[in-house]
Design a protein around this motif. Structure first.
Motif, PDB file in Angstrom:
ATOM      1  N   ALA A 604      17.437 -55.028 -21.678  1.00 29.04           N
ATOM      2  CA  ALA A 604      16.108 -55.629 -21.753  1.00 29.04           C
ATOM      3  C   ALA A 604      15.127 -54.990 -20.776  1.00 29.04           C
ATOM      4  N   LYS A 606      14.260 -52.130 -20.717  1.00 26.40           N
ATOM      5  CA  LYS A 606      13.440 -51.173 -21.466  1.00 26.40           C
ATOM      6  C   LYS A 606      12.110 -51.799 -21.894  1.00 26.40           C
ATOM      7  N   GLN A 607      12.123 -53.106 -22.205  1.00 26.59           N
ATOM      8  CA  GLN A 607      10.907 -53.759 -22.703  1.00 26.59           C
ATOM      9  C   GLN A 607       9.848 -53.902 -21.614  1.00 26.59           C
ATOM     10  N   TYR A 608      10.303 -53.914 -20.345  1.00 27.48           N
ATOM     11  CA  TYR A 608       9.375 -54.164 -19.243  1.00 27.48           C
ATOM     12  C   TYR A 608       9.268 -52.971 -18.288  1.00 27.48           C
ATOM     13  N   LYS A 609      10.033 -51.927 -18.617  1.00 33.57           N
ATOM     14  CA  LYS A 609      10.072 -50.721 -17.770  1.00 33.57           C
ATOM     15  C   LYS A 609      10.403 -51.083 -16.324  1.00 33.57           C
ATOM     16  N   ASP A 632       9.947 -63.106 -17.678  1.00 31.60           N
ATOM     17  CA  ASP A 632       9.668 -63.686 -18.981  1.00 31.60           C
ATOM     18  C   ASP A 632      10.681 -64.786 -19.283  1.00 31.60           C
ATOM     19  N   LEU A 634      13.107 -65.204 -22.207  1.00 32.42           N
ATOM     20  CA  LEU A 634      13.606 -64.350 -23.285  1.00 32.42           C
ATOM     21  C   LEU A 634      14.612 -65.085 -24.144  1.00 32.42           C
ATOM     22  N   LEU A 701       1.633 -55.494 -19.776  1.00 34.19           N
ATOM     23  CA  LEU A 701       2.151 -56.234 -20.923  1.00 34.19           C
ATOM     24  C   LEU A 701       1.481 -57.609 -21.035  1.00 34.19           C
ATOM     25  N   LEU A 724      13.464 -61.257 -27.929  1.00 37.58           N
ATOM     26  CA  LEU A 724      13.845 -59.847 -27.822  1.00 37.58           C
ATOM     27  C   LEU A 724      14.533 -59.416 -29.109  1.00 37.58           C
ATOM     28  N   GLN A 725      13.975 -58.387 -29.752  1.00 32.08           N
ATOM     29  CA  GLN A 725      14.464 -57.975 -31.072  1.00 32.08           C
ATOM     30  C   GLN A 725      15.545 -56.901 -31.007  1.00 32.08           C
ATOM     31  N   THR A 726      15.803 -56.356 -29.818  1.00 29.00           N
ATOM     32  CA  THR A 726      16.813 -55.294 -29.676  1.00 29.00           C
ATOM     33  C   THR A 726      17.872 -55.728 -28.680  1.00 29.00           C
TER      34      THR A 726
END
Length: 727
Positions: A604, A606-609, A632, A634, A701, A724-726
């Motif tokens: 996860a 990756k979504q927020y770097k 977040d 999630l 974001l 989270l979709q991934t």
């Protein structure tokens, strides 16, 4: 009574069997290259203990005529010298009374030879009848068998009826010349050729030129080569040991130029200064009449200082020339002075006897119960060292006085391994559990944890158990793409360096390394030894790893290596931990939903770097000890309930830049406005963050989401959850 006597017998039989195992192991490993190298070094050591034969130069049957640097300076012709020099040499040595002239020089084929000089040399050699020429071969290293056909063996003057020998010498594993081949098989001619020393001795003892010493058994029941009624003990099937008399200079030596410098020869100095006459050979008291060469074997060859000839070899004493090696071989045969190697059939009972004595005695000592066990240990060590000293002393004495070569390594190893074996025998039952624990955990927990388990094995439950742990997952960003661009060996080097550094930090923080999955690291805290602060230890390890990665990236940048960026996910929860696998192969590992969530959090990032993401269950244990910010709410893949996640930034008490701390506070204000649906106020606070840290992606974001929700407001029951979709 029968039972009382049977137990000691059983113990003795067990010790006897154990000592026989040790003896068999010793006899086997003495055949291995490293142990043979050790034995060869011990042979060298014994040679160096031998007193030098100071009378050898007076009584020697061999004289060396050496080509050295002084030869080049004195003679007018360049090297390789014209054969006329050697023709003059042969004539002068025969005038001086030499019995045999062995020329250890290869006369390689020439494109445009001087026919007159060539024929003159051939004629002089033929008339003299006492000249031995040198041949050289290419062989296989195992059997020294000639496979390449060369009827002249690298010497253009060798003819079918010539007296010649092969000058090749064999070296041991360390490149030292210890053994000598009396003959070499020529597969092409289907004949055995004498070595250079044996061909010289054939001439000396008036044997046929191609005579080869037959094999027999000596009076000591040792296989031997029989030559001139002398038994030369074999070392291997086709060799014997050279009994060196000393190092370089042990034999009388005469410079090459002084033999050919007669009244009819002009040296370089005589050519430069006409009228100057220096005739070292036939002047009064010169070599012609002083008896230096009378009835002697004269070996002509390169001296030990002549690097150009590359005819220099290591020996047990020092590096000497090939000519000097042949001189040692020849003199030892004339003197009947041979090294007698210990037969293998004698080595067997010696090894068994030493193994049995040491094993039984040490095991008996260890069975004695006294208040101070250290005294028993010291007594056992003293006995072992005494035995080793006796073996060395006897071996050296027999070598010096009797030329008898004891197989030292087998005897020394029999005592040493029997001592070790007896200690193992005594402790094997008592230490079985401790060895099992250490073998199981030493690769993936801190050594202090292993020591704790060994000291308190009751803390360890090897079966599976359910308990709360903190799990840790890390992964390298874009590793798949990087692996496609780099050479495999280069990639492995970088990956090994990275994994070593990260694993070190995990173990320093008392973590348990679960496994490596390619570039990913899986670890956990709280097992096998319970840890009340397992969540904090995992967080501290993650912060230290990111800090260490910053340092490594600077080094990698200087070395032109790719920069590695790593994402980390940490979760605390109930898992199943224990030994899992098949009957023969298992690992101490973890399974459960909490483990899977830790992996999801790593991804996860990756979504927020972000670099390190922790779950709320971890956060509740460490909130007062860390610097963090909420990222977040999630819903990760495979879950329906939202999870509050945090970015781990640092550890309380450790220095962080003031700007970083300010961005955290501003971010928290912005997030509070966001949750209250105060979109404009949230954007203002997040923009303040970006003014300090333009690359802060979570702020970017939330600005994007705030604008989105301002334009399309969320439902009244919106709770701020992001799905989270991934993975």
């Amino acid at each position: 009574m029968a039972q009382r006597t049977s137990k000691p017998i059983r113990i003795f039989l067990l010790q006897l069997g154990s000592s026989l195992v040790v003896a068999i192991m010793v006899l086997f490993i003495t055949r291995l290259d490293p142990i043979q190298t050790l034995e060869e070094n011990l042979i060298t050591y014994r040679f160096k203990q031998k007193p030098i034969d100071t009378e050898l130069k007076k009584r020697s049957n061999v004289v060396l005529v050496e080509i050295n640097e002084s030869t080049f300076e004195t003679l007018p012709a360049d090297y390789p010298f014209p054969v006329s020099y050697y023709a003059r040499l042969v004539k002068n040595l025969n005038r001086a009374g030499a019995k045999v002239i062995a020329i250890d020089v290869l006369f390689s084929p020439k494109v445009h030879p001087d026919i007159v000089q060539e024929n003159e040399f051939k004629e002089i050699v033929k008339q003299a009848g006492n000249v031995v020429l040198a041949g050289k071969i290419r062989t296989d290293t195992a059997n020294y068998t000639i496979h390449v056909a060369d009827p002249q063996y690298g010497n253009r003057f060798i003819e079918p009826l010539s007296s010649f020998g092969i000058v090749n010498v064999i070296t041991d594993l360390e490149g030292t010349v210890r053994e000598y081949l009396p003959g070499i098989y020529d597969q092409n001619q289907e004949t055995i050729l004498p070595s250079f020393s044996m061909a010289t001795l054939n001439k000396y003892f008036q044997y046929p030129p191609m005579y080869i010493a037959p094999t027999s058994t000596s009076s000591g029941n040792i296989p031997a080569f029989v030559y001139y009624n002398k038994d030369i003990p074999k070392y291997r099937a086709s060799t014997f040991l050279i009994n060196y008399y000393g190092g370089s200079g042990a034999f009388p030596r005469v410079p090459f130029e002084q033999i050919i410098d007669d009244k009819d020869f002009k040296t370089q100095e005589e050519l430069e200064f006409p009228g100057l006459e220096i005739n070292t050979f036939d002047e009064p008291e010169g070599y012609l009449t002083n008896g230096t060469f009378t009835n002697k074997i004269v070996i002509v060859g390169a001296g030990p200082q002549l690097a150009e000839e590359k005819d220099i070899f290591p020996t047990p004493f020092e590096k000497i020339s090939g000519a000097e090696i042949h001189a040692n071989v020849i003199q030892s045969i004339i003197d009947n002075n041979f090294i007698i190697p210990q037969p293998f059939l004698l080595t067997i009972p010696i090894v068994i006897g030493l193994s049995l004595f040491t094993f039984v005695f040490i095991a008996g000592l260890k069975s004695i119960k006294i208040r101070y066990n250290l005294l028993i240990d010291l007594l056992g060590i003293a006995l072992t060292l005494s035995l080793l000293y006796i073996i060395v002393t006897i071996s050296i004495g027999l070598f010096i006085k009797e030329n008898y070569l004891v197989q030292m390594t087998s005897a020394l190893l029999a005592v040493f391994f029997s001592y070790v074996g007896s200690i193992i025998y005594y402790y094997v039952v008592e230490r079985r559990q401790k060895v099992m624990i250490k073998g199981m955990f030493s690769q993936y927990v801190n050594p202090t944890v292993v020591d704790e388990l060994i000291a308190h094995p009751e803390k360890l439950r090897l079966g599976g158990e359910r308990k709360e742990l903190t799990v840790f997952f890390s992964d390298i960003e874009n590793f798949t793409k990087m692996s496609e661009q780099l050479r495999p060996e280069y990639l492995v080097t970088i990956l090994n360096e990275y994994l070593s550094e990260m694993t070190k930090i995990i173990l320093e923080n008392n973590g348990t390394l679960d496994k490596y999955e390619g570039d990913a690291i899986v670890a956990f805290w709280g097992a096998p030894i319970p840890q009340s602060d397992h969540a904090f230890l995992a967080c501290r390890a993650a912060v230290q790893m990111q800090r260490r990665l910053d340092e490594l990236r600077n080094n990698w940048l200087k070395e032109g290596k790719p920069e590695l960026k790593v994402r980390i996910g940490i979760n605390t929860g109930e898992v199943v931990v224990g030994n899992m696998g098949g009957a023969d192969r298992f690992d101490y590992t973890i399974i459960g939903d909490s483990v899977n969530l830790g992996a999801r959090l790593e991804s996860a990032n990756k979504q927020y770097k972000t670099k390190v993401m922790i779950s709320s269950s971890t956060y509740q244990y460490v909130s007062e000890k860390i610097i963090s910010r909420e990222l977040d709410l999630l819903v990760v893949m495979g879950k329906t309930e939202p999870i509050r996640v945090y970015e781990l930034i640092g550890i309380n008490g450790e220095s962080l830049p003031a700007e970083k701390l300010m961005t955290v506070e501003l971010y928290k204000k912005g997030l509070a406005h966001y949750r209250k649906k105060e979109w404009d106020e949230a954007v203002k606070e997040f923009e303040k963050v970006l003014k300090i840290s333009p690359d802060d992606f979570p702020s970017q974001l939330y600005i994007e989401r705030s604008y989105l929700y301002k334009k399309n407001p969320p439902p009244e029951n919106w709770n701020g959850v992001f799905i989270l979709q991934t993975k």
